[in-house]
Design a protein around this motif. Structure first.
Motif, PDB file in Angstrom:
ATOM      1  N   VAL A 162       0.925  -1.136   0.002  1.00  0.00           N
ATOM      2  CA  VAL A 162      -0.002  -0.153  -0.061  1.00  0.00           C
ATOM      3  C   VAL A 162       0.953   1.359   0.183  1.00  0.00           C
ATOM      4  O   VAL A 162       1.721   1.336   0.731  1.00  0.00           O
ATOM      5  N   SER A 200       2.620   3.369   3.085  1.00  0.00           N
ATOM      6  CA  SER A 200       2.534   2.552   4.410  1.00  0.00           C
ATOM      7  C   SER A 200       3.617   1.896   4.771  1.00  0.00           C
ATOM      8  O   SER A 200       4.903   2.011   3.901  1.00  0.00           O
ATOM      9  N   THR A 235      -7.513  -4.621  -2.703  1.00  0.00           N
ATOM     10  CA  THR A 235      -8.500  -3.628  -1.998  1.00  0.00           C
ATOM     11  C   THR A 235      -8.880  -2.617  -3.239  1.00  0.00           C
ATOM     12  O   THR A 235      -8.070  -2.041  -3.471  1.00  0.00           O
ATOM     13  N   THR A 260      -7.926   1.734  -3.533  1.00  0.00           N
ATOM     14  CA  THR A 260      -6.563   1.771  -2.839  1.00  0.00           C
ATOM     15  C   THR A 260      -5.336   2.059  -3.836  1.00  0.00           C
ATOM     16  O   THR A 260      -5.219   1.424  -4.796  1.00  0.00           O
ATOM     17  N   TYR A 286      -1.349   1.758  -4.563  1.00  0.00           N
ATOM     18  CA  TYR A 286      -0.620   0.609  -4.437  1.00  0.00           C
ATOM     19  C   TYR A 286       0.673   1.060  -4.932  1.00  0.00           C
ATOM     20  O   TYR A 286       0.811   1.989  -5.794  1.00  0.00           O
ATOM     21  N   GLU A 328      -3.436   2.722  -8.557  1.00  0.00           N
ATOM     22  CA  GLU A 328      -4.850   2.721  -7.573  1.00  0.00           C
ATOM     23  C   GLU A 328      -5.830   1.740  -8.541  1.00  0.00           C
ATOM     24  O   GLU A 328      -6.183   1.919  -9.477  1.00  0.00           O
ATOM     25  N   THR A 329      -6.189   1.001  -7.529  1.00  0.00           N
ATOM     26  CA  THR A 329      -7.498   0.023  -7.959  1.00  0.00           C
ATOM     27  C   THR A 329      -8.665   0.872  -8.285  1.00  0.00           C
ATOM     28  O   THR A 329      -8.981   1.826  -7.213  1.00  0.00           O
TER      29      THR A 329
END
Length: 1282
Positions: free
Chosen positions: A1080, A1083, A1105, A1108, A1110, A1130-1131
């Motif tokens: 992520v 993170s 997810t 989100t 990444y 990003e999803t």
């Protein structure tokens, strides 16, 4: 062992004393066994070895055997005297002597009479070196005479009087054993009242009616003759007072005065001994028996004391109901006055016995055999004691020394004979006689004068084996007269052994206190005296000690578990050890659960009986070692037992119990449970618990409960089984002590009030007929309480109430005996209804591109019609201002608790149009929504470009291609490209910055240094600022040769809702093993790693997810381990329903086939025209890709893009071109070769640079951008559509 030895004429030394002492030990057959061959060769005076006792009582019916055995060299001859004169056995045919023995046999069974051979006998054993004599043996035949006849009168005794039945047995030899029996040969019972005295008489302290009988019989048993003599029966008649009065009354007139006195109690009177004092003489070493028997009513009790002292401990015993005092092994210290006291409730009587202990002679120092060499000195000592002091006299060869032949080497000095410069003729046997009036002692001791050369008795070449660091004792048993000198040597030519490391014993033994490995070898013992010399060799081997290197350890094991004890040993390789296991110093139980292994003992399924100490014993022929460990078997405690209820009161009871076995684990506490047999039979409840040291507890009780209790013991292992239940205890009924708890009033409908409570448990009812009085009234209204009584329920519904008004509520318990205390009141509300109005004056203040603040006016509380829980703000994105397209509406909700009138809306997308409304919420639900409020967010910084590819490296240039940001977050105004060279040490050079127009999607960077690595930083800009950057590295070539270094570049992503397609380019050696790392964005968590199957350059990340951001990078494992630069994607957001993938639809497959056929025809035409020198016109390329309305599939959520005319799901047009990276976009892809076209080979330019792309690689297409002016090659076109 002799305390003193006379030495040679001119010197006295300790070594000579040791020599004589050793010789005495060697010669003495009584003390030291000699070699049998040596015994056959050495001369020795006679020694008496066996003889009959001094006082010899014989059976007159059997032959008389008078023993006399002796030894000597040469063997002795025997003779006897009788009553002091020679006994010529040859003249008496009834007397014979056993062969090679002095034992006499007198034949009584063949006509002889024992009385004729009464007398004093003495045996003499004689050889050439002296004569030994036996004790005086007094021969007396045993006698068992009959009782003299006598007339026995019946004994008439009044009840309570004392009585003595005399036995007076005949005088026998030895005295008989006396006992009393009846005609049925049953022993008469004896007690403190009736007992037998030492003289055999039967004493009655007081007679009772049950003593009446006619068969009191005294028996005398003569053990030597095995006969029993019987006295005539004695009759005893006891008159009771009642029967005596009846007899008198029958013989007297009414006017006569009659009546025997009733049984009267009497104080004690001694029956034996008589008088107040007596005397007793006993010999030392015998058993002292003192007796006191008393008459009296009640029966007296006897007590013994010693005046001026204590009774000797451990030697004092009481017999015959404490009437006899027994002291064993008496000595002179036991002399004194002993008092017996007879006592009952009326008084006491006593008697004093003065005891004197005399002593027959006893040895202090008995003479011992003396072995001397010619010319040596020595002494014989004879010391004895007694009371009175004994007289000492000497005999030589059985003749008083005063009349014995003279010996110049001998001198008598009282109890000592001194020998000086003896010769062989001085050999003799001397007798010492110690006597007083109570007996005598006679001891034989010979003086043997020998002249013998040395002899070694130890076996030749004897092997000794010892353990290292332990003593080694090498024997050299020897004999010689004079005593030989002993010397030890080691080895064949070794020197004599001396020094502190050796100990030389007087018996010839060589001791090595601490033997070591180098002590191994041959040792020679040499014995020499003036008559000769002899030597002997022995061998010593020193072994390594046996050791337990891993000892068993203390173990605590639960019952039914498995335990193992280790016993690992180390030993000398030449020794064979045996291992034995013991339990509590005994053999292991014969049980298959005990498994003895090579190095361990295992016990399976352990039980309580296995508790104990286990010992491992290792034995070899030379040593033994052991180690022990304790096994403690623990288990849950056994249940308590013997439960008892005491102190029963209305509200309490005391419970006590006895703990069960704690099974080696202390009991920590007891848990007490109870059962209510009246309300919940069979259900046990927790009552209390107490410490493990407590076995009683005071329990509080409730009324109207039929209690049973049980106790559970707890230790560290667990809980015991429950004890057996106690007896039941039913407490009396009473009013309830408490009211229901958790009383609430909450309406379920707008017009009702639901009153609920927690019912009392059965034992809380305190009596039968439990009910509840439910009361309510509207709060703040002058109204009376409304009540209803219900039973067996915990809820009551009040109907017809106004909507959401407060009520005062109370619930009171009652039973057949009355009410519980007055309950407390609680406030409840009738049912809620939905709020009536929406919040007004809704205002939105946009704080920044992602955050807004919303305000509203609160609604009036009356319109809420319930408990105000808060406000809900519904907001949703209408459209993105940069893309001018619609999207799926996803409403978001934020709840603000309580009476709050503002709230923050985070997570907004920049440069977007939003709507929101506000609603009030109560317990029933939401009220009406406020009018929709529209607001717009300002521009923000864009996301990073979707990709950055660097191709076509030359000597001084690189081609850069990129994709627009996935989220522009505004209107792009430019791209910023920064780059700098990197040298071989990874140092960065000067940074160059270039601004690129927003409508560009590629550029050629020129004027670069050849064969140089560059690092590029690329990001987009809006009017707000620069977005996040993407990095990449590339190298210019040297001499038109492709760089040899490996690298991964142009990492691109195509993201959907829950997965993403990752592709990359690889330059370097073949057969690289790739992996993909992702996490992520932003993170701090560790990167997640996925291994790529094979050497392909694409991978699908699944299970992501939605919505989100990444980060992702690609790496290669092995010798050239390296990674690519990071990429961010990003999803797409989660959708309520998934769109159908057109790639799987039949119409789309047909369309693609038609397009492929058209392209094939186009390629053929291109080849033909190219061969003719023609060029592919740019205009055709523009026509092939001329539809600007077509948008690619959305890569953030996996759905088709929306159109500006708001028509959803419009199909793609035929002329839709491929993306700029020559790939076909496809969602919901997997890793199949068909999807990615892995089988198509890439192509190279003439300069060797790679220009073909894997068709499976996906990149994000910019929303707006210029098309490349370069004509696509036919091969690239094939790569795009195959």
């Amino acid at each position: 062992m002799q305390p003193k030895i006379m030495m040679k004429k001119k010197s006295v030394s300790a070594s000579k004393a040791s020599l004589v002492l050793f010789l005495c030990q060697m010669i003495s057959a009584l003390d030291v066994p000699l070699d049998s061959k040596l015994l056959e060769e050495l001369s020795q005076p006679p020694t008496i070895t066996q003889q009959s006792p001094k006082d010899y009582i014989v059976d007159p019916r059997e032959n008389i055997v008078i023993q006399c055995e002796a030894k000597g060299k040469p063997p002795p001859s025997f003779s006897w005297t009788r009553n002091g004169t020679h006994f010529d056995i040859d003249k008496d045919a009834q007397v014979t002597m056993k062969p090679n023995s002095g034992t006499l046999v007198i034949n009584i069974m063949n006509g002889g009479k024992a009385e004729a051979y009464e007398g004093v006998y003495q045996c003499t054993a004689r050889n050439e070196r002296g004569a030994a004599i036996s004790n005086n043996i007094v021969i007396r035949p045993s006698r068992s005479p009959l009782w003299t006849k006598e007339r026995l009168e019946p004994n008439h005794v009044r009840e309570g009087d004392s009585l003595v039945l005399h036995c007076r047995p005949p005088v026998g030899l030895p005295p008989p054993i006396i006992f009393w029996m009846d005609n049925a040969f049953q022993r008469l019972p004896q007690s403190e009242r009736v007992s037998q005295g030492l003289n055999g008489d039967l004493y009655f302290s007081n007679v009772q009616p049950e003593d009446t009988r006619e068969d009191y019989i005294c028996y005398a048993r003569f053990n030597h003759t095995q006969t029993i003599q019987q006295k005539q029966p004695i009759s005893v008649k006891v008159f009771s007072m009642d029967s005596l009065n009846d007899t008198i009354a029958a013989n007297l007139s009414d006017t006569d005065i009659y009546g025997a006195k009733p049984v009267t109690e009497r104080q004690p009177v001694l029956l034996t001994p008589t008088g107040s004092t007596s005397t007793k003489v006993e010999l030392r070493g015998n058993v002292l028996l003192l007796e006191c028997i008393a008459a009296g009513l009640p029966t007296p009790v006897i007590r013994w004391i010693k005046e001026g002292g204590e009774l000797p401990a451990n030697r004092t015993f009481f017999e015959n109901f404490k009437k006899t005092l027994k002291i064993i092994d008496v000595s002179e210290a036991d002399s004194g006055n002993y008092k017996c006291i007879a006592r009952n409730i009326l008084g006491s009587a006593h008697h004093v016995i003065s005891v004197t202990v005399k002593a027959a002679p006893y040895w202090i120092t008995a003479p011992r055999n003396l072995v001397l060499s010619p010319g040596e000195d020595g002494t014989l000592i004879c010391r004895a004691n007694g009371n009175p002091k004994p007289n000492i006299s000497w005999l030589a060869n059985g003749v008083p020394i005063a009349i014995a032949p003279e010996d110049p080497s001998r001198k008598v000095d009282g109890d000592t004979i001194i020998f000086s410069h003896v010769q062989e003729r001085s050999s003799a046997v001397y007798q010492c006689n110690a006597s007083n009036e109570y007996g005598y002692l006679l001891a034989n001791a010979f003086v043997n004068v020998l002249a013998e050369p040395p002899r070694i008795l130890t076996t030749t070449n004897k092997l000794y084996q010892v353990i290292a660091d332990s003593p080694a004792l090498l024997d050299c048993a020897y004999f010689g007269s004079p005593k030989p000198e002993i010397e030890w040597f080691k080895g064949v030519k070794g020197s004599i052994l001396r020094g502190n490391e050796y100990i030389f014993h007087d018996n010839g033994t060589l001791e090595i206190p601490v033997a070591q490995k180098d002590s191994t070898g041959t040792y020679t013992c040499v014995a020499r005296n003036e008559l000769g010399k002899i030597q002997n060799e022995v061998h010593l081997e020193v072994k390594d000690p046996t050791m337990i290197i891993k000892q068993p350890e203390y173990k605590v094991i639960q019952r039914y578990g498995q335990v193992s004890f280790e016993c690992i040993i180390k030993h000398d390789s030449t020794l064979l050890p045996t291992v034995i296991w013991l339990k509590d110093n005994d053999a292991l139980p014969d049980d298959e659960r005990f498994l003895v292994g090579k190095d361990n003992l295992t016990i399976m399924n352990v039980t309580d009986k296995d508790d104990g100490t286990y010992t491992c014993i290792v034995n070899t022929t030379l040593d033994s070692v052991s180690a022990s460990a304790v096994l403690t078997v623990v288990a849950r405690p056994n249940p308590p037992f013997d439960l008892e209820l005491t102190g029963q009161l209305e509200r309490s009871v005391e419970l006590s119990w006895i703990p069960g076995d704690e099974n080696n684990s202390p009991i920590t506490n007891f848990v007490i449970e109870y059962e209510d047999g009246l309300h919940e039979p069979g259900v046990w409840h927790y009552q209390t618990e107490v410490p493990g040291t407590q076995t009683t507890v005071q329990l509080k009780l409730s009324p109207y409960v039929n209690y049973s209790f049980r106790v559970i013991a707890v230790n560290e292992i667990g809980r015991s089984q429950p004890s057996e239940p106690s007896e039941q205890y039913l407490t009396k009924s009473a009013n309830p002590d408490e009211n229901p708890s958790n009383v609430q009033g909450i309406g379920s409908e707008p017009d009702n009030l639901v009153i609920t409570w927690e019912s009392l448990k059965g034992f809380q009812s305190n009596g039968p007929g439990l009910q509840y009085k439910v009361s309510w009234r509207q709060k703040d209204v002058d109204d009376e309480w409304t009540s209803v009584i219900v039973a067996n329920v915990s809820k009551y519904i009040v109907s017809g109430t106004p909507t959401f008004v407060p009520y005062e509520i109370k619930v009171q318990a009652l039973n057949d005996l009355g009410y519980a205390p007055e309950p407390s009141e609680v406030i409840g509300h009738s049912g809620e209804d939905l709020p009536m109005v929406a919040p007004g004056n809704v205002q939105v203040h946009v704080i920044n591109s992602t955050l807004a603040k919303v305000h509203w006016d609160p609604v009036p509380l009356k319109t809420v019609r319930g408990h105000l829980q808060g406000y809900k703000v519904y907001y949703w994105k209408v459209q993105s201002l940069s893309r001018r397209s619609r999207r799926h509406v996803e409403k978001k909700i934020l709840t603000f608790r309580g009476n709050k009138t503002f709230g923050m809306l985070p997570g907004l997308e920049p440069y977007s149009s939003y709507k929101l409304n506000v609603r009030v919420v109560n317990g029933k639900g939401e009220g009406p929504a406020s009018p929709d409020k529209v607001f717009k967010t300002p521009e923000g910084v864009p996301s990073s470009p979707s990709f950055l590819k660097i191709t076509n490296p030359t000597l001084d240039s690189l081609t850069l291609e990129w994709g627009s940001p996935t989220h522009p977050n505004g209107i792009l105004i430019s791209y910023i490209l920064k780059f700098q060279p990197i040298n071989n040490t990874h140092e960065l050079g000067p940074l160059v910055e270039i601004r690129i127009p927003a409508n560009e999607s590629s550029m050629i960077l020129k004027n670069l240094n050849y064969s140089t690595r560059y690092k590029f930083y690329f990001n987009a800009q809006t009017s707000v600022g620069s977005g996040s950057q993407i990095t990449e590295e590339a190298v210019t070539i040297m001499d038109e040769v492709q760089p040899l270094y490996p690298r991964i570049r142009n990492v691109t992503t195509a993201a959907a809702e829950t997965y993403a397609n990752i592709s990359w380019e690889y330059e370097g050696p073949d057969h690289a093993n790739f992996y993909v790392e992702y996490g992520v964005a932003g993170s701090k968590e560790d990167w997640k790693k996925e291994i790529v199957n094979g050497s392909r350059s694409f991978f699908v990340l699944k299970g992501l997810t939605p919505g989100t951001a990444y980060k992702v990078r690609v790496g290669a494992e092995g010798l050239f381990g390296f990674r690519s630069s990071e990429d961010v994607f990003e999803t797409g957001p989660a959708m309520a329903s998934r769109q159908v993938d057109i790639a799987t639809q039949g119409w789309f497959i047909g369309l693609m086939c038609a397009v492929a056929l058209l392209i094939l025809i186009l390629l053929i035409v291109c080849f033909i025209r190219r061969n003719k020198g023609g060029k592919y016109p740019v205009k055709e390329k523009e026509d092939a890709h001329a539809d600007p309305e077509i948008q690619p599939m959305k890569e953030d959520d996996g759905t088709f893009g929306e159109y500006s005319d708001a028509e959803d799901h419009k199909p793609l047009k035929k002329g839709s071109r491929t993306p700029s990276d020559r790939t076909v976009k496809k969602e919901d892809s997997d890793d199949s070769l068909v999807d990615y076209g892995e089988g198509v080979n890439g192509q190279f330019n003439e300069d060797g640079s790679f220009i073909g792309q894997y068709s499976g690689k996906k990149e994000k297409e910019p929303a707006e951008g210029n098309e490349s002016s370069e004509a696509p090659s036919p091969v690239n076109a094939m790569n795009s559509f195959v």
